[in-house]
Design a protein around this motif. Structure first.
Motif, mmCIF file in Angstrom:
data_model
loop_
_atom_site.group_PDB
_atom_site.id
_atom_site.type_symbol
_atom_site.label_atom_id
_atom_site.label_comp_id
_atom_site.label_asym_id
_atom_site.label_seq_id
_atom_site.Cartn_x
_atom_site.Cartn_y
_atom_site.Cartn_z
ATOM 1 N N ASP A 79 5.226 -20.775 15.321
ATOM 2 C CA ASP A 79 5.765 -19.460 14.987
ATOM 3 C C ASP A 79 5.602 -19.119 13.509
ATOM 4 O O ASP A 79 5.422 -17.955 13.163
ATOM 5 N N VAL A 80 5.648 -20.115 12.649
ATOM 6 C CA VAL A 80 5.496 -19.859 11.213
ATOM 7 C C VAL A 80 4.078 -19.377 10.922
ATOM 8 O O VAL A 80 3.883 -18.439 10.151
ATOM 9 N N ALA A 81 3.106 -19.980 11.563
ATOM 10 C CA ALA A 81 1.718 -19.535 11.382
ATOM 11 C C ALA A 81 1.568 -18.094 11.857
ATOM 12 O O ALA A 81 0.887 -17.289 11.221
ATOM 13 N N GLU A 82 2.228 -17.751 12.961
ATOM 14 C CA GLU A 82 2.184 -16.368 13.459
ATOM 15 C C GLU A 82 2.859 -15.428 12.477
ATOM 16 O O GLU A 82 2.386 -14.310 12.251
ATOM 17 N N LEU A 83 3.960 -15.857 11.875
ATOM 18 C CA LEU A 83 4.645 -15.035 10.871
ATOM 19 C C LEU A 83 3.722 -14.762 9.685
ATOM 20 O O LEU A 83 3.646 -13.639 9.192
ATOM 21 N N LEU A 84 2.997 -15.765 9.232
ATOM 22 C CA LEU A 84 2.069 -15.591 8.114
ATOM 23 C C LEU A 84 0.935 -14.641 8.491
ATOM 24 O O LEU A 84 0.513 -13.807 7.677
ATOM 25 N N ARG A 85 0.432 -14.744 9.724
ATOM 26 C CA ARG A 85 -0.618 -13.818 10.174
ATOM 27 C C ARG A 85 -0.075 -12.387 10.242
ATOM 28 O O ARG A 85 -0.759 -11.438 9.849
ATOM 29 N N SER A 86 1.161 -12.248 10.709
ATOM 30 C CA SER A 86 1.784 -10.921 10.765
ATOM 31 C C SER A 86 1.942 -10.346 9.362
ATOM 32 O O SER A 86 1.680 -9.160 9.139
ATOM 33 N N ALA A 87 2.371 -11.182 8.421
ATOM 34 C CA ALA A 87 2.534 -10.728 7.035
ATOM 35 C C ALA A 87 1.193 -10.267 6.476
ATOM 36 O O ALA A 87 1.111 -9.245 5.787
ATOM 37 N N ARG A 88 0.138 -10.982 6.794
ATOM 38 C CA ARG A 88 -1.203 -10.604 6.327
ATOM 39 C C ARG A 88 -1.610 -9.250 6.906
ATOM 40 O O ARG A 88 -2.145 -8.389 6.202
ATOM 41 N N ARG A 89 -1.339 -9.033 8.202
ATOM 42 C CA ARG A 89 -1.680 -7.750 8.824
ATOM 43 C C ARG A 89 -0.881 -6.614 8.186
ATOM 44 O O ARG A 89 -1.431 -5.546 7.899
ATOM 45 N N ILE A 90 0.402 -6.837 7.958
ATOM 46 C CA ILE A 90 1.248 -5.802 7.351
ATOM 47 C C ILE A 90 0.744 -5.461 5.955
ATOM 48 O O ILE A 90 0.603 -4.294 5.598
ATOM 49 N N LEU A 91 0.465 -6.484 5.148
ATOM 50 C CA LEU A 91 -0.034 -6.246 3.791
ATOM 51 C C LEU A 91 -1.378 -5.522 3.813
ATOM 52 O O LEU A 91 -1.628 -4.636 2.990
ATOM 53 N N THR A 92 -2.230 -5.903 4.746
ATOM 54 C CA THR A 92 -3.538 -5.253 4.865
ATOM 55 C C THR A 92 -3.364 -3.767 5.151
ATOM 56 O O THR A 92 -4.032 -2.923 4.549
ATOM 57 N N GLU A 93 -2.462 -3.436 6.070
ATOM 58 C CA GLU A 93 -2.215 -2.028 6.404
ATOM 59 C C GLU A 93 -1.633 -1.272 5.217
ATOM 60 O O GLU A 93 -2.027 -0.138 4.947
ATOM 61 N N LEU A 94 -0.693 -1.899 4.508
ATOM 62 C CA LEU A 94 -0.094 -1.245 3.346
ATOM 63 C C LEU A 94 -1.136 -0.969 2.275
ATOM 64 O O LEU A 94 -1.193 0.120 1.707
ATOM 65 N N LEU A 95 -1.957 -1.960 1.994
ATOM 66 C CA LEU A 95 -2.973 -1.796 0.958
ATOM 67 C C LEU A 95 -4.050 -0.824 1.392
ATOM 68 O O LEU A 95 -4.566 -0.055 0.574
ATOM 69 N N ALA A 96 -4.391 -0.821 2.671
ATOM 70 C CA ALA A 96 -5.391 0.135 3.153
ATOM 71 C C ALA A 96 -4.863 1.554 2.978
ATOM 72 O O ALA A 96 -5.601 2.450 2.590
ATOM 73 N N GLY A 97 -3.589 1.760 3.245
ATOM 74 C CA GLY A 97 -2.991 3.081 3.050
ATOM 75 C C GLY A 97 -3.035 3.497 1.595
ATOM 76 O O GLY A 97 -3.309 4.659 1.276
ATOM 77 N N ARG A 98 -2.776 2.568 0.708
ATOM 78 C CA ARG A 98 -2.831 2.874 -0.723
ATOM 79 C C ARG A 98 -4.252 3.164 -1.158
ATOM 80 O O ARG A 98 -4.489 4.065 -1.964
ATOM 81 N N ASN A 99 -5.211 2.399 -0.642
ATOM 82 C CA ASN A 99 -6.610 2.637 -0.991
ATOM 83 C C ASN A 99 -7.068 3.997 -0.491
ATOM 84 O O ASN A 99 -7.822 4.694 -1.167
ATOM 85 N N GLN A 100 -6.605 4.385 0.693
ATOM 86 C CA GLN A 100 -6.953 5.701 1.227
ATOM 87 C C GLN A 100 -6.375 6.793 0.340
ATOM 88 O O GLN A 100 -7.055 7.759 0.010
ATOM 89 N N LEU A 101 -5.124 6.635 -0.070
ATOM 90 C CA LEU A 101 -4.501 7.615 -0.953
ATOM 91 C C LEU A 101 -5.240 7.680 -2.287
ATOM 92 O O LEU A 101 -5.510 8.764 -2.800
ATOM 93 N N LEU A 102 -5.600 6.541 -2.836
ATOM 94 C CA LEU A 102 -6.339 6.500 -4.094
ATOM 95 C C LEU A 102 -7.680 7.219 -3.952
ATOM 96 O O LEU A 102 -8.059 8.009 -4.815
ATOM 97 N N ALA A 103 -8.378 6.970 -2.850
ATOM 98 C CA ALA A 103 -9.673 7.628 -2.626
ATOM 99 C C ALA A 103 -9.497 9.139 -2.531
ATOM 100 O O ALA A 103 -10.300 9.901 -3.088
ATOM 101 N N GLU A 104 -8.438 9.569 -1.841
ATOM 102 C CA GLU A 104 -8.191 11.009 -1.742
ATOM 103 C C GLU A 104 -7.886 11.607 -3.112
ATOM 104 O O GLU A 104 -8.356 12.695 -3.436
ATOM 105 N N LEU A 105 -7.112 10.898 -3.899
ATOM 106 C CA LEU A 105 -6.795 11.390 -5.238
ATOM 107 C C LEU A 105 -8.037 11.482 -6.109
ATOM 108 O O LEU A 105 -8.203 12.426 -6.880
#
Length: 130
Positions: A79-105
């Motif tokens: 379960d800990v390995a799954e938690l780390l994978r989930s954290a990676r997916r969440i961070l990836t989505e957050l950063l992708a959203g920021r990169n999209q906003l930066l590109a739009e700006l």
């Protein structure tokens, strides 16, 4: 008195809240790792690594395995390995959203500020009339 679930979760995440502990858990995702390899990969003092491993061991997240003179550590469960994978997916989505906003700006044409005409105030008008 029983601890509320939200408080237990907060304490769990606080326990994980050290970069060395997260790195240890990442390294253990693929199976048991000898302490000497953890030291080489994390590059912290042996005493600090020992302290971080002790925190994780007391929490029941990792287990130690002795093979002769070698001590290896492993995740206590998947379960800990799954938690780390989930954290990676969440961070990836957050950063992708920021990169999209930066590109739009960066693509948005920023209009130059309009030249503002000097506004006359009553004091200036009175002075100009003198």
């Amino acid at each position: 008195m029983q601890v509320p679930l939200y408080q237990a979760k907060a304490e769990f995440f606080r326990m994980l809240g050290h970069p060395a502990r997260i790195r240890i858990l990442e390294l253990l995702q693929h199976g048991p790792v000898p302490v000497r390899d953890l030291l080489a990969d994390i590059e912290i003092e042996p005493s600090s690594l020992s302290q971080q491993l002790a925190v994780l061991r007391r929490a029941g997240i990792v287990v130690s395995i002795r093979e002769g003179s070698t001590v290896k550590y492993a995740l206590a469960g998947g379960d800990v390995a799954e938690l780390l994978r989930s954290a990676r997916r969440i961070l990836t989505e957050l950063l992708a959203g920021r990169n999209q906003l930066l590109a739009e700006l960066q693509q948005t044409d920023i209009a130059p500020p309009q030249a503002t005409a000097e506004v006359s105030t009553p004091a200036r008008s009175a002075q100009g009339a003198v």
